[in-house]
Design an enzyme around this catalytic site. Structure first.
Site, mmCIF file in Angstrom:
data_model
loop_
_atom_site.group_PDB
_atom_site.id
_atom_site.type_symbol
_atom_site.label_atom_id
_atom_site.label_comp_id
_atom_site.label_asym_id
_atom_site.label_seq_id
_atom_site.Cartn_x
_atom_site.Cartn_y
_atom_site.Cartn_z
ATOM 1 N N GLY A 1 -8.601 -8.402 5.329
ATOM 2 C CA GLY A 1 -7.572 -7.695 6.075
ATOM 3 C C GLY A 1 -7.417 -8.317 7.436
ATOM 4 N N LYS B 1 0.817 -1.215 0.000
ATOM 5 C CA LYS B 1 0.000 0.000 0.000
ATOM 6 C C LYS B 1 0.851 1.265 0.000
ATOM 7 C CE LYS B 1 -3.745 -1.955 2.848
ATOM 8 N NZ LYS B 1 -4.884 -2.069 1.942
#
Lengths: 295, 213
Positions: free
Chosen positions: A234, A80
């Site tokens: 996640g 990310k």
């Protein structure tokens, strides 16, 4: 020979369809994820539930950590960068990760603008709550879209809202008369070329995954039946009481999402292990919400 | 002698023939659409019951590590091996090539061992090296084929009975051994249908052979 084309960038996401992408914070997690059948892993320093708990500024993960995860598995590795932080994205591209997630889970670096993703060779995935947001990200060069369910909440309601909003808007466009498309593009805040393409094809030009709030096999099956082409998990795996079992059960439920007998078996395989604790999103203060970041 | 109706053709294959696309994970829809475009009947294959309905199978692009595990869990691995060894045409693209290979270099990964090739995974590099290449494939004519390579494998070694049909940078990227075809690129992502037509030709010949037998 041409590298970094739209076709190969969107193409890798097409190869991930029907699969589960798991957040991992160590090479050992990555190996567990791969063993359970993950199609890719997202290398992170902290999973969203911990980012939420710790507070402060969340940035791109450490290079050593991402590198060690790339060395630990054969499946693609994603990482990310902060919204608008094109220098973090440049670093990740240089490192050679397979996909970059320009993510609202990290603290945004730019209030107004996202990364110009077209100039990158590495493909990007971006979050979207509705069709307008999805099309703006695609116009910027995103090669894959995911919903933007409230990360680290263990609560599926936001992801359901986003998938329904995107699906409804696509179905509506598909039956919209041609002369109304310019006005629809104005309302959506999206380029008319993309709006016209969606109206013609009745689907996004890139792969659409679900992300945010998936905590159980049934959550995964729900999102796949609502039109997701794959699942990001996640906190749902490594915040559960038994990550190995949860990982495998969520993979099985995603593969066989429309076969309740197999989803039942996946739920049963969890035994008495508990899913991650959940949060009521309505009780979060506005400043704690991640989904509204970067629209 | 068979009545004419049993050999009625639609498009490129016998009317009664059905091509399956393994649908555990990967770019299944793209193959189904390409097959339909070629006039073939195609169905996704998720269970042994689905497999029993098809005359040929495509193993699509996807993640080989994942799909080998899912093949095992779904009980599809063994019947696919049995059917293919008995002559069912099978084509693997990218991940499918790895799944069909005899073995994989450098990693401890199981395969179905359907074509006598040894492959190297991600041989051309990671995603940043994924590329579109104009590929010479003599078996498909003189016009180069627009091949799409994504984290693609190459053929490191092949057996005597394997014909290598295309090479990129001196490495085999398309091969055939009897009823089994393997490509390390993705014809299903492009618009050139020649590899799909080539496979359907194998399917049709196989259909005729089994009818004759």
């Amino acid at each position: 020979m041409e590298t970094g084309t739209v076709t190969v960038k969107r193409g890798l996401a097409q190869m991930l369809k029907g699969g589960v992408i798991m957040d991992v914070v160590t090479p050992e997690h990555a190996a567990i994820a791969q063993e359970a059948g993950a199609v890719a892993v997202m290398a992170l320093e902290r999973i969203p539930a911990d980012i939420r708990a710790t507070g402060g500024v969340a940035r791109m993960s450490g290079i050593e950590l991402i590198r060690s995860i790339m060395d630990a598995v054969t499946v693609p590795v994603m990482a990310k960068c902060r919204i608008g932080h094109f220098a973090e994205a440049q670093v990740l591209q240089q490192l050679g990760v397979d996909y970059i997630d320009e993510s609202e889970v990290l603290t945004p670096a730019d209030d107004n603008y996202h990364v110009d993703k077209q100039v990158f060779k590495t493909p990007f995935v971006c979050g979207a709550r509705d069709l307008g947001e999805a099309l703006r990200r695609i116009a910027e060069g995103a090669a894959m879209i995911r919903s933007k369910g409230e990360a680290g909440s263990g609560n599926i309601v936001e992801a359901v809202r986003h998938m329904r909003a995107i699906g409804d808007a696509i179905r509506e466009l598909h039956i919209t008369p041609k002369e109304e498309l310019v006005a629809r593009a104005r309302d959506l805040g999206a380029p008319v070329e993309l709006v016209t393409e969606i109206a013609r094809d009745g689907k996004l030009p890139v792969v659409l995954f679900c992300a945010g709030g998936v905590a159980t096999p049934a959550d995964a099956a729900l999102m796949m039946q609502l039109g997701a082409e794959g699942i990001f998990v996640g906190s749902g795996i490594f915040k559960s009481k038994d990550p190995k079992r949860f990982a495998r059960a969520i993979v099985d439920a995603t593969t066989h999402f429309n076969e309740p007998e197999i989803v039942l078996e996946a739920c049963r395989s969890l035994g008495a292990s508990e899913a991650m604790p959940g949060l009521d999103i309505r009780q979060l203060a506005e400043g704690q919400l991640m989904a509204p970041r970067g629209v | 002698m068979l009545s004419p109706s049993t050999t009625l053709r639609t498009g490129f294959i016998e009317a009664r023939q059905v091509v399956g696309v393994l649908a555990l994970q990967g770019d299944v829809t793209e193959h189904l659409m390409a097959l339909e475009h070629c006039g073939a009947s195609a169905i996704p294959v998720k269970t042994p019951a689905d497999l029993a309905r098809v005359d040929a199978l495509i193993v699509p692009g996807g993640e080989s590590t994942t799909v080998m595990k899912l093949l095992d869990r779904s009980g599809l691995g063994r019947p696919i091996v049995e059917r293919t060894r008995a002559g069912m045409p099978l084509w693997g693209t990218c991940m499918g090539m790895i799944v069909a290979a005899h073995d994989v270099v450098g990693v401890n990964q199981s395969t179905l061992d359907l074509i006598d090739i040894t492959v190297r995974r991600n041989a051309f590099g990671r995603q940043n090296d994924s590329a579109q290449v104009e590929l010479a494939i003599p078996a498909l004519g003189n016009t180069p084929f627009p091949a799409i390579f994504i984290r693609a494998p190459w053929i490191e070694r092949h057996g005597r009975n394997v014909a290598v049909l295309a090479e990129r940078e001196g490495r085999g990227v398309m091969a055939r051994e009897g009823n089994v075809l393997a490509t390390s690129f993705h014809p299903e992502l492009g618009t050139d249908a020649r590899v799909h037509q080539y496979f359907l030709q194998i399917v049709r010949q196989q259909g005729k052979a089994s009818t004759a037998a």
